[in-house]
Structure formats: C-alpha cells, structure tokens
Scaffold this motif. Structure first.
Motif, PDB file in Angstrom:
ATOM      1  N   ARG A   1       6.533   7.804  12.873  1.00 26.59           N
ATOM      2  CA  ARG A   1       6.109   6.535  12.274  1.00 26.59           C
ATOM      3  C   ARG A   1       6.291   5.370  13.243  1.00 26.59           C
ATOM      4  O   ARG A   1       5.478   4.441  13.271  1.00 26.59           O
ATOM      5  CB  ARG A   1       6.844   6.295  10.958  1.00 26.59           C
TER       6      ARG A   1
ATOM      7  N   GLY B   1       2.396  -3.927   4.340  1.00 22.27           N
ATOM      8  CA  GLY B   1       1.969  -2.605   4.817  1.00 22.27           C
ATOM      9  C   GLY B   1       0.465  -2.471   4.992  1.00 22.27           C
ATOM     10  O   GLY B   1      -0.024  -1.398   5.335  1.00 22.27           O
ATOM     11  N   PHE B   2      -0.254  -3.518   4.757  1.00 24.39           N
ATOM     12  CA  PHE B   2      -1.699  -3.541   5.004  1.00 24.39           C
ATOM     13  C   PHE B   2      -2.038  -4.903   5.578  1.00 24.39           C
ATOM     14  O   PHE B   2      -1.596  -5.905   5.007  1.00 24.39           O
ATOM     15  CB  PHE B   2      -2.485  -3.320   3.703  1.00 24.39           C
TER      16      PHE B   2
ATOM     17  N   TYR C   1      -0.679  13.259   5.036  1.00 21.92           N
ATOM     18  CA  TYR C   1      -0.554  12.276   6.123  1.00 21.92           C
ATOM     19  C   TYR C   1       0.812  11.598   6.032  1.00 21.92           C
ATOM     20  O   TYR C   1       1.499  11.417   7.030  1.00 21.92           O
ATOM     21  CB  TYR C   1      -1.644  11.212   6.018  1.00 21.92           C
TER      22      TYR C   1
ATOM     23  N   ASP D   1      10.142  10.494   3.308  1.00 22.63           N
ATOM     24  CA  ASP D   1       9.509  10.522   4.632  1.00 22.63           C
ATOM     25  C   ASP D   1      10.413   9.887   5.692  1.00 22.63           C
ATOM     26  O   ASP D   1       9.950   9.384   6.689  1.00 22.63           O
ATOM     27  CB  ASP D   1       8.128   9.838   4.601  1.00 22.63           C
TER      28      ASP D   1
ATOM     29  N   VAL E   1      -7.180   3.582   1.974  1.00 19.61           N
ATOM     30  CA  VAL E   1      -6.409   2.346   1.742  1.00 19.61           C
ATOM     31  C   VAL E   1      -7.320   1.133   1.560  1.00 19.61           C
ATOM     32  O   VAL E   1      -6.978   0.212   0.825  1.00 19.61           O
ATOM     33  CB  VAL E   1      -5.381   2.042   2.861  1.00 19.61           C
TER      34      VAL E   1
ATOM     35  N   LEU F   1       0.650   4.140  -2.754  1.00 20.89           N
ATOM     36  CA  LEU F   1       0.383   5.520  -2.335  1.00 20.89           C
ATOM     37  C   LEU F   1       1.484   6.472  -2.808  1.00 20.89           C
ATOM     38  O   LEU F   1       1.197   7.568  -3.262  1.00 20.89           O
ATOM     39  CB  LEU F   1       0.243   5.592  -0.809  1.00 20.89           C
TER      40      LEU F   1
ATOM     41  N   LEU G   1      -0.827   7.576   9.539  1.00 19.15           N
ATOM     42  CA  LEU G   1      -1.529   6.684   8.621  1.00 19.15           C
ATOM     43  C   LEU G   1      -2.505   7.512   7.791  1.00 19.15           C
ATOM     44  O   LEU G   1      -3.110   8.450   8.301  1.00 19.15           O
ATOM     45  CB  LEU G   1      -2.313   5.618   9.395  1.00 19.15           C
ATOM     46  N   VAL G   2      -2.669   7.161   6.530  1.00 21.24           N
ATOM     47  CA  VAL G   2      -3.699   7.828   5.744  1.00 21.24           C
ATOM     48  C   VAL G   2      -5.054   7.242   6.173  1.00 21.24           C
ATOM     49  O   VAL G   2      -5.111   6.152   6.744  1.00 21.24           O
ATOM     50  CB  VAL G   2      -3.458   7.698   4.210  1.00 21.24           C
TER      51      VAL G   2
ATOM     52  N   THR H   1       0.843  -1.208   0.000  1.00 18.81           N
ATOM     53  CA  THR H   1       0.000   0.000   0.000  1.00 18.81           C
ATOM     54  C   THR H   1       0.875   1.254   0.000  1.00 18.81           C
ATOM     55  O   THR H   1       0.551   2.237  -0.657  1.00 18.81           O
ATOM     56  CB  THR H   1      -0.962  -0.002   1.210  1.00 18.81           C
TER      57      THR H   1
ATOM     58  N   GLN I   1      -8.533  -2.027   9.968  1.00 17.69           N
ATOM     59  CA  GLN I   1      -8.162  -2.510   8.630  1.00 17.69           C
ATOM     60  C   GLN I   1      -8.102  -4.036   8.592  1.00 17.69           C
ATOM     61  O   GLN I   1      -8.477  -4.666   7.602  1.00 17.69           O
ATOM     62  CB  GLN I   1      -6.815  -1.933   8.192  1.00 17.69           C
TER      63      GLN I   1
ATOM     64  N   ARG J   1      -2.773  -2.062   8.775  1.00 16.30           N
ATOM     65  CA  ARG J   1      -1.918  -1.259   9.640  1.00 16.30           C
ATOM     66  C   ARG J   1      -2.586  -0.956  10.974  1.00 16.30           C
ATOM     67  O   ARG J   1      -1.979  -0.349  11.840  1.00 16.30           O
ATOM     68  CB  ARG J   1      -1.714   0.056   8.951  1.00 16.30           C
TER      69      ARG J   1
HETATM   70  P1  AMP Z   1       5.242   2.050   3.961  1.00 14.07           P
HETATM   71  O1  AMP Z   1       5.894   2.118   2.622  1.00 14.07           O
HETATM   72  O2  AMP Z   1       4.465   0.794   4.164  1.00 14.07           O
HETATM   73  O3  AMP Z   1       6.197   2.347   5.085  1.00 14.07           O
HETATM   74  O4  AMP Z   1       4.138   3.228   3.988  1.00 14.07           O
HETATM   75  C1  AMP Z   1       4.500   4.589   3.838  1.00 14.07           C
HETATM   76  C2  AMP Z   1       3.367   5.480   4.334  1.00 14.07           C
HETATM   77  O5  AMP Z   1       2.185   5.224   3.571  1.00 14.07           O
HETATM   78  C3  AMP Z   1       2.961   5.255   5.782  1.00 14.07           C
HETATM   79  O6  AMP Z   1       3.768   5.990   6.672  1.00 14.07           O
HETATM   80  C4  AMP Z   1       1.500   5.744   5.763  1.00 14.07           C
HETATM   81  O7  AMP Z   1       1.441   7.157   5.764  1.00 14.07           O
HETATM   82  C5  AMP Z   1       1.020   5.282   4.398  1.00 14.07           C
HETATM   83  N1  AMP Z   1       0.419   3.926   4.461  1.00 14.07           N
HETATM   84  C6  AMP Z   1       0.892   2.787   3.876  1.00 14.07           C
HETATM   85  N2  AMP Z   1       0.089   1.742   4.120  1.00 14.07           N
HETATM   86  C7  AMP Z   1      -0.928   2.224   4.887  1.00 14.07           C
HETATM   87  C8  AMP Z   1      -2.088   1.646   5.485  1.00 14.07           C
HETATM   88  N3  AMP Z   1      -2.359   0.336   5.357  1.00 14.07           N
HETATM   89  N4  AMP Z   1      -2.904   2.470   6.193  1.00 14.07           N
HETATM   90  C9  AMP Z   1      -2.657   3.768   6.333  1.00 14.07           C
HETATM   91  N5  AMP Z   1      -1.576   4.378   5.817  1.00 14.07           N
HETATM   92  C10 AMP Z   1      -0.726   3.625   5.095  1.00 14.07           C
END
Ligand code: AMP
Length: 182
Positions: free
Chosen positions: A141, A86-87, A53, A132, A65, A36, A59-60, A32, A93, A89
């Motif tokens: 985070r 990543g899902f 976000y 980020d 998501v 995103l 988290l968004v 995810t 969810q 989270r």
């Molecule tokens: P990641 O690459 O999985 O570390 O995700 C990077 C960013 O995307 C996170 O810090 C969140 O802002 C957002 N994100 C990714 N997956 C989710 C999720 N399942 N729910 C909410 N926000 C997400």
C-alpha cells in the motif's frame, strides 16, 4: 460550507482527522475505503469485485470507485459541503473528479496533504490491526501510494489548492492545525 479533499499516505491519520473535521462542520465524511469495506462485508456485487484488490493492497479499478463517488456526490446531503477521504487516489481519478464537480457546478476549496514520515506510518499501520494491515500488504500500500497517489501533490500544488499539514504530531495538535485552516 466546506469542500475539502484529504490526501496522504496510509496511516497518516486521514480517516480519523477528516471524520472529526466533517463532524464539527456538520458535513458528510465520504471515505471510499469505508464504503468499499462495507460492500465487502455485505458481499454486494461491488464488494465482490473490490475484495481481491483490497486484500493485496492494490487500488481497486478506477471505474468502480468513480461510479461509487459519483453516486455519493449526487445525494442531497452534499449540498452543505463534504470531505473526501481516500479519493482521488491517482491522477486519472483527480481528472474525473474535476469533471464530475464541474458538471455539478461545485469546486473544492482546499486539498489537505497530511505529511508523515515513513517510519511512523509503518508503526501506526501495524498497531491498527485492520484486515489489510499485515506487513506485506502495508508495504504494497505504501508503494502504491508513492507510485500512484503522491503525484497528486504536484497536481494540486499547480492548481494552488494544496495545504500541507504536519501529521507527525499528537492527534490534538493535528486537529487544531486543521481547525485553523477550515
Ligand atoms: P483506505 O481506507 O482509504 O485506506 O482504503 C482501503 C483500500 O480501499 C485501499 O487500499 C484500496 O484497495 C481501496 N480504495 C479506497 N479508495 C480507493 C480509490 N479512490 N481508488 C482505488 N482504490 C481505493
């Protein structure tokens, strides 16, 4: 056929390891965060909603998501299996995922929890250089992980799906531990 969920704090190596495993099993790697980030780069409506976000390490909103993952799991390539990176989270969810999968008559085989101590996480994230990944956002985070995502460990433990893998070893050692499971 494998359907796996990867769980773990930011910097645990989820992205790298889950991608390698998905490639070797010829199944889609569904991240995810990656979807995103692409949406933000492309400034799509989803990207524009998610950007602020992500920049803060929050988290968004779940709805964004959930829609995204539902659409992705509806694609025909998921018939062969998948790895979710990543899902979910948070617990909401996870509950929604259970509902989506029950409608598709699918279930996940295992949830892999990549376990890495905090000191290692911060060092790894700082060396990664993603947009980020500055220190303040990293701290946020990690907090968000502890408050919202870590409760999923007991969620999946109680469903007897959880396997914990020591992520504090070389990439090769983690890969081989994962290969022995999947
Ligand atoms: P990641 O690459 O999985 O570390 O995700 C990077 C960013 O995307 C996170 O810090 C969140 O802002 C957002 N994100 C990714 N997956 C989710 C999720 N399942 N729910 C909410 N926000 C997400």
């Amino acid at each position: 056929m494998a359907r796996l969920i990867f769980l773990g704090p930011p910097g645990a190596g989820k992205g790298t390891q889950s991608k390698v495993l998905a490639d070797s099993h010829l199944i889609p790697h569904i991240s995810t965060g990656e979807i995103l980030r692409e949406a933000v780069t492309g400034q799509t409506p989803l990207g524009m909603k998610a950007q602020r976000y992500m920049e803060r390490g929050e988290l968004v909103p779940d709805q964004l998501v959930v829609d995204l993952i539902q659409e992705r799991l509806d694609k025909p390539d998921t018939q062969s299996g998948w790895i979710l990176d990543g899902f979910p989270r948070n617990v909401i969810q996870a509950q929604i995922l259970d509902f989506i999968l029950s409608k598709l008559s699918h279930d996940y085989d295992r949830v892999i929890n990549l376990d890495v101590p905090d000191e290692t996480l911060v060092a790894r994230l700082l060396s990664r250089g993603r947009k980020d990944d500055n220190e303040e956002v990293i701290r946020r985070r990690l907090e968000v992980y502890r408050d919202q995502t870590a409760p999923l460990i007991s969620y999946y433990e109680s469903r007897e799906k959880l396997v914990t893998v020591d992520g504090n070893q070389s990439m090769e050692a983690v890969s081989s531990a994962l290969n022995n499971l999947a």
